[in-house]
Design an enzyme around this catalytic site. Sequence first.
Site, PDB file in Angstrom:
ATOM      1  CE  LYS A  52      -2.357  61.977 -48.507  1.00  0.00           C
ATOM      2  NZ  LYS A  52      -4.383  61.485 -47.524  1.00  0.00           N
ATOM      3  CD  GLN A  96      -5.856  59.020 -48.596  1.00  0.00           C
ATOM      4  OE1 GLN A  96      -5.496  59.079 -47.895  1.00  0.00           O
ATOM      5  NE2 GLN A  96      -6.717  59.590 -49.975  1.00  0.00           N
ATOM      6  CG  ASP A 119      -6.672  64.090 -43.773  1.00  0.00           C
ATOM      7  OD1 ASP A 119      -5.762  64.799 -44.124  1.00  0.00           O
ATOM      8  OD2 ASP A 119      -7.242  63.251 -43.154  1.00  0.00           O
TER       9      ASP A 119
END
Length: 302
Positions: A52, A96, A119
């Site tokens: 990422k 995460q 997200d």
Amino acid sequence: MKLIDGKATAAAIKAEIAETVRTIIDQGGHQPHLVAILVGHDGGSETYVANKVKACAECGFKSTLIRFEDDVEETTLLQEIDRLNKDKDVDGFIVQLPLPRHINEQRIIEAIDYRKDVDGFHPVNAGRMMVGLPCFLPATPKGIFELLRRYQISTSGKHCVIIGRSNIVGKPMSMLMLQKAFGDSTVTICHSHTEHLKDICRQADILIAATGQPASVTADMIKPGATVIDVGTTRLPDASRKSGFRLQGDVNFEQVAPLCSYITPVPGGVGPMTICMLMLNTLEAAQNRIADQSSNPSSQNN
Ligand code: GUN
């Protein structure tokens, strides 16, 4: 049979994003900034987060990685989230997953300001998607939809069968394929307790496999000419590889590919699109596309 090349598509989209960012900066605008919070040292999560950060550089974004040890207290994480929610320089951030067992994942997700939830996991974003309002779409469903769109695979009125009902793939994917403004398909959702799974899958014009069961979609589940999208990425031990593993999709590719009109490979199909869609969401956050928009979605329902 045509292979859907997610790697090439993702590279093209990242180049498009980088071009947009150059224009924004040339015009004196703000450089998009993504922050990732990583708790602990899980190998898979380390790799995802490193990819990422790398993608941010490719897109011309600023990125910040914030690390905590496995034993971090939930209140410490919540304080950090509160700080990032208020930080005007931060457009979007992710925590995460998975998190250590002593931390309540749902509480963490709900603490994120939905306008920075790139997200697309916050219930406000999930709900806005359900009713067709502007929102951050979760990266995997958004990436699959982008592949279908760019390969001009017609979905309107088609039967789309999704195997898997997770909050981050199966459920949002089914909603996206149902929405008139997106898939406009007739949707069936199957799962681990579905009876007559093979019969249902054989009726699919578009079959999306997201179960995490390696090679479980076999030739006898495919309607000839179907489009097959494989979301699975199970790591199977493989001593012949330097990494010690190989990625196996949910689809038995050798059996299924000859029957399809289109199919995604593993690796190189859906996987590369996922991080790329996180970048697109971050760009949208930087451009304030989600905040306070509320068009009337009712005309999308008939
Ligand atoms: N863990 C596995 N996939 C994801 C993802 O897309 N986002 C976050 N935050 N964690 C993950």
